[in-house]
Write a protein that holds these residues in place. Structure first.
Motif, short mmCIF file in Angstrom:
data_model
loop_
_atom_site.label_atom_id
_atom_site.label_comp_id
_atom_site.label_asym_id
_atom_site.label_seq_id
_atom_site.Cartn_x
_atom_site.Cartn_y
_atom_site.Cartn_z
N GLU A 116 -5.79 -3.15 -6.32
CA GLU A 116 -6.80 -4.14 -5.96
C GLU A 116 -7.88 -3.57 -5.04
O GLU A 116 -9.06 -3.80 -5.24
CB GLU A 116 -6.13 -5.37 -5.33
CG GLU A 116 -5.72 -6.35 -6.42
CD GLU A 116 -4.74 -7.39 -5.94
OE1 GLU A 116 -4.70 -7.63 -4.72
OE2 GLU A 116 -4.03 -7.93 -6.80
N LYS A 117 -7.43 -2.81 -4.04
CA LYS A 117 -8.41 -2.29 -3.07
C LYS A 117 -9.40 -1.34 -3.72
O LYS A 117 -10.53 -1.23 -3.31
CB LYS A 117 -7.69 -1.58 -1.92
CG LYS A 117 -6.98 -2.57 -1.02
CD LYS A 117 -6.41 -1.88 0.20
CE LYS A 117 -5.61 -2.85 1.03
NZ LYS A 117 -4.42 -2.25 1.59
N LYS A 118 -8.95 -0.66 -4.73
CA LYS A 118 -9.81 0.33 -5.39
C LYS A 118 -10.58 -0.28 -6.55
O LYS A 118 -11.52 0.31 -7.07
CB LYS A 118 -8.93 1.48 -5.89
CG LYS A 118 -9.70 2.67 -6.39
CD LYS A 118 -8.78 3.85 -6.63
CE LYS A 118 -9.59 5.02 -7.14
NZ LYS A 118 -9.21 5.42 -8.49
N SER A 156 0.82 -1.22 0.00
CA SER A 156 0.00 0.00 0.00
C SER A 156 0.85 1.27 0.00
O SER A 156 0.45 2.29 -0.55
CB SER A 156 -0.91 0.05 1.23
OG SER A 156 -1.72 -1.07 1.24
N THR A 215 -14.32 8.61 2.81
CA THR A 215 -13.05 8.01 2.41
C THR A 215 -12.68 8.50 1.03
O THR A 215 -13.54 8.74 0.18
CB THR A 215 -13.15 6.47 2.36
OG1 THR A 215 -14.24 6.12 1.51
CG2 THR A 215 -13.34 5.87 3.74
N TRP A 266 -9.48 7.87 -2.05
CA TRP A 266 -8.30 7.11 -2.46
C TRP A 266 -7.11 8.04 -2.64
O TRP A 266 -7.25 9.14 -3.20
CB TRP A 266 -8.58 6.38 -3.77
CG TRP A 266 -7.37 5.68 -4.31
CD1 TRP A 266 -6.50 6.13 -5.25
CD2 TRP A 266 -6.87 4.42 -3.87
NE1 TRP A 266 -5.49 5.23 -5.45
CE2 TRP A 266 -5.69 4.16 -4.62
CE3 TRP A 266 -7.28 3.46 -2.93
CZ2 TRP A 266 -4.93 3.00 -4.46
CZ3 TRP A 266 -6.52 2.31 -2.78
CH2 TRP A 266 -5.37 2.08 -3.53
N ARG A 274 -3.68 3.97 -0.91
CA ARG A 274 -4.63 3.49 0.10
C ARG A 274 -5.81 4.44 0.21
O ARG A 274 -5.76 5.57 -0.26
CB ARG A 274 -3.93 3.37 1.45
CG ARG A 274 -3.21 4.64 1.89
CD ARG A 274 -2.77 4.57 3.35
NE ARG A 274 -1.96 3.38 3.64
CZ ARG A 274 -0.63 3.32 3.53
NH1 ARG A 274 0.04 4.40 3.16
NH2 ARG A 274 0.02 2.21 3.81
#
Ligand code: ADP
Length: 267
Positions: free
Chosen positions: A132-134, A73, A86, A88, A78
């Motif tokens: 991946e997280k996004k 990250s 939140t 990015w 992140r």
């Protein structure tokens, strides 16, 4: 070029004294966007070289000093919490890939292997970075290039780049330059006379011969520049060498004596 990336543009030419044909070779590798590995001991000019090349190619440069606490990250990005919820935030690798910078990962071997694998899809024909997280796949900007540095002396079996990582890069070898060139560099960077710079280089050469015989690493060009800078401000050469060259690299009393003796030979 947008504001995010503009701050990474190097305006003023960083002084770099070519040692062989590394400038031309690097230009050729950039032309085909080959990921590059700069190999060599610490303090021998790798970072300065990449700064110079980024300036010469007129490309922004994003440098990341890698360490073992670094996570994927930290490179990729992140989600952050702020007043409006939140959002990015791209990490340095994502900024470089998205906006077209040269991304320099200094001492990448320090990072854990699960961190280093995030560079894999960027270093083959796909040139993509999955966030991946996004849930986003960044297609690297045409100007993007990945450069890593690697100190072959430091590696152990436990801590080395995997072959699958190494084989994704072209490599340029760096080492301490020869006596004349190193003297020229120390003179340029510190303002000491050629005669003083040459003596400093001679001391370093002695120490470099002791590598593997009680010293883990020789005295680097960077250390010579520290010593030269002290001398240029009027510090007595013996004291300058003690502080900048001898004390940092060894705690062993015999080795310190040997290096102090080398200093007295030349100053
Ligand atoms: P590395 O990244 O290999 O650890 P650096 O690039 O930080 O080392 O080099 C340390 C210092 O040595 C630089 O700040 C620069 O002053 C000097 N240096 C080393 N080699 C050269 C060179 N070929 N041309 C100009 N400066 C150099």
């Amino acid at each position: 070029m947008n504001d995010i990336i503009k701050q990474y543009v190097i305006e003023k030419e960083p002084y770099y004294r070519p040692v062989a044909d590394e400038v031309e070779l690097y230009e050729a590798t950039y032309a085909v966007r080959m990921p590059m590995m700069l190999k060599g001991p610490t303090g021998c000019g790798k970072t300065r070289f990449v700064e110079h090349m980024a300036w010469k190619l007129n490309k922004p440069l994003i440098t990341v000093a890698c360490n073992e606490d670094m996570t994927a990250s930290d490179l990729v990005g992140r989600f952050l919490l702020d007043a409006s919820g939140t959002r990015w935030q791209d990490g340095p690798l994502a900024i470089a890939a998205r906006h077209g910078a040269i991304c320099y990962l200094d001492e990448v071997v320090e990072a854990r292997q699960d961190t280093t694998v995030v560079i894999h899809p960027l270093t083959d024909a796909r040139r993509v970075l999955p966030l991946e997280k996004k849930g986003e796949l960044i297609q690297a900007h045409p100007d993007f290039q990945l450069v890593i540095s690697y100190n072959p002396g430091y590696q152990s079996l436990m801590k080395d780049l995997k072959q699958s990582t190494k084989q994704r890069f072209g490599a340029l070898d760096f080492n301490y330059p020869n006596h004349e060139i190193e003297t020229e560099i120390v003179t340029h960077e510190t303002g000491v006379s050629g005669e003083v710079a040459s003596k400093l280089v001679s001391i370093a050469e002695r120490a470099r011969n002791l590598k593997g015989h009680g010293l883990d690493e020789g005295i680097s060009t960077r250390m010579l520049i520290y010593a030269g800078s002290l001398i240029a401000t009027g510090v007595n050469p013996h004291a300058a060498c003690r502080v900048a060259l001898v004390r940092p690299i060894t705690d062993d009393p015999d080795m310190r004596d040997a290096l102090d003796a080398a200093v007295t030979t030349f100053f």
